[in-house]
Every structure is written in C-alpha cells, then in structure tokens.
Design an enzyme around this catalytic site. Sequence first.
Site, PDB file in Angstrom:
ATOM      1  N   THR A   8       0.652  -1.039  -0.441  1.00  0.00           N
ATOM      2  CA  THR A   8      -0.094   0.366   0.174  1.00  0.00           C
ATOM      3  C   THR A   8       0.688   1.264   0.816  1.00  0.00           C
ATOM      4  OG1 THR A   8      -1.900   1.516   1.454  1.00  0.00           O
ATOM      5  CG2 THR A   8      -0.161   0.051   2.650  1.00  0.00           C
ATOM      6  N   ASN A  10      -1.160   3.759   1.141  1.00  0.00           N
ATOM      7  CA  ASN A  10      -1.607   5.031   1.785  1.00  0.00           C
ATOM      8  C   ASN A  10      -0.657   5.126   3.375  1.00  0.00           C
ATOM      9  OD1 ASN A  10      -3.626   5.536   3.702  1.00  0.00           O
ATOM     10  ND2 ASN A  10      -5.113   5.838   1.498  1.00  0.00           N
ATOM     11  N   ASP A  71      -7.467  -3.987   0.194  1.00  0.00           N
ATOM     12  CA  ASP A  71      -8.519  -2.751  -0.966  1.00  0.00           C
ATOM     13  C   ASP A  71      -9.381  -2.927   0.579  1.00  0.00           C
ATOM     14  OD1 ASP A  71      -8.224  -1.701  -3.283  1.00  0.00           O
ATOM     15  OD2 ASP A  71     -10.227  -1.883  -3.623  1.00  0.00           O
ATOM     16  N   TYR A 156     -12.478   8.505   5.061  1.00  0.00           N
ATOM     17  CA  TYR A 156     -13.839   9.321   5.698  1.00  0.00           C
ATOM     18  C   TYR A 156     -14.474   8.830   6.996  1.00  0.00           C
ATOM     19  CZ  TYR A 156     -14.366   8.276   0.224  1.00  0.00           C
ATOM     20  OH  TYR A 156     -14.726   8.269  -0.939  1.00  0.00           O
TER      21      TYR A 156
END
Length: 198
Positions: A8, A10, A71, A156
Amino acid sequence: MKELIVATKNKGKVLEFRQMFSKYNISVKSLLDFEEEMEDIEETGTTFSENATIKAEAVSKQFQLPVVADDSGLVIDALDGAPGVYSARYAGEEKDDEKNLQKVMHELEGVPMEKRTARFVCAVAVARPGEGTFVKKGYCEGFIAGEPSGTNGFGYDPIFIPKGSQRTMAEHSSEEKNAISHRHHAIQQIEDWLKHQS
Ligand SMILES: O=P(O)(O)OP(=O)(O)OP(=O)(O)OC[C@H]1O[C@@H](n2cnc3c(O)ncnc32)[C@H](O)[C@@H]1O
Ligand SMILES: [Mg+2]
C-alpha cells in the site's frame, strides 16, 4: 521480529497495519519504503477482493516474497453502494480525502439519519510465491454523519459513525478503531497465517 511487506501507499493504512501487526511481532514495510522502484498498480478489478489480489500478487511477483495487500472503501446504501471500490477516487483522480468526504456530504444532503446506513469494507489479500493467494474480508457497520467531525484516522473516518457509537470514527482513538474496524476484522481472519510468519 519478522518483516512483512504490505502493498500500500496509503499512510493511514500503513500506520494501522503497524499497530495491528505488532502483536504478532511483525514489522511492516510498505510501498512508501520502495517509492522509486514501484510503478503504480492499476486497480482494474470490480470488487475489493479482486483489487486486493491484484496489488498483493503484483508486489509478491516483483520481490518473490509473501505480500499482504488491502483494498477497502465505504459502501453507502442510499447511494446504491457508492463510492464502494471507487472510494479513493470518488471526487477525482487526485485521491483527495477531504474532497471525497465533501462529495458524500453533498450527495446525502436531505437524507434522514435512518436512511444513512453504510459500512466500511476491507479485503486483505495474502500472495505467496508458489503457494497461491487467499483473501479475507472484514466489515464495520454504521451511519454517515450529518457533518464531518474529528481528526483521528484517515479517509472517510470524519463522516462515519460506527453502529452503537455516538462519535465518528475520527473521534475514536487508534486503539478504539483498531478494535472494531473493517481492517481489524479482515486481519483477524489471517491470524493463523500471521502467527506462522513471526
Ligand atoms: O491502494 P492503496 O495504495 O492501498 O491506497 P488507497 O488509498 O488507494 O486505498 P484503496 O484503493 O483501498 O482505497 C480505499 C479508499 O477507502 C478509504 N478508506 C479505506 N479504509 C478506510 C478507513 O479505515 N477509514 C477511512 N477511510 C478508509 C480510503 O481513504 C480510500 O479513499
Ligand atoms: Mg488504491
């Protein structure tokens, strides 16, 4: 301490994998540690599981090592499942967390609380050279808040209220999030494999 590659880029995910893998005595290397050598992996799948598999297998093939990939995304019932697998790019290719959550706020304007049900989904894929790939999924049920609140976590989190809570995920500590999150529930299911790595 055993080292594992998590495929990843992120930063928020990397931190949570570090926190959650430490109890297995596993340290985490991410693609942020190999930035120059890594091409961007195209997420061409139509499901979380497919995209997690694509990311894990691409990196496992390159390094010839076992690789974990994640994911994930936010599935909102009132938006027919959007942003779903497109969560990272919901408001455009620049993958801007703030723009993404503002777009959700806009799309849900006027939708009452009882119709704002949603869930975080996480597929974790483990790709092993010569031994194939397996995928496990985890969920976190909740609601979309009326307005963003909180600064912890990423993505989020400021607009997601986990079921049974009065606070957004971004108002939960990392310990609290890591006890209830979609990522936690997916990682729990690969625990046997993790224990054999360390
Ligand atoms: O593909 P990699 O390099 O792992 O990084 P990414 O950010 O592109 O990750 P995804 O493709 O899995 O997209 C996930 C999207 O869902 C969001 N997301 C995933 N897990 C989340 C979490 O725990 N809290 C808040 N948002 C989350 C995240 O911000 C992204 O917009
Ligand atoms: Mg991605």
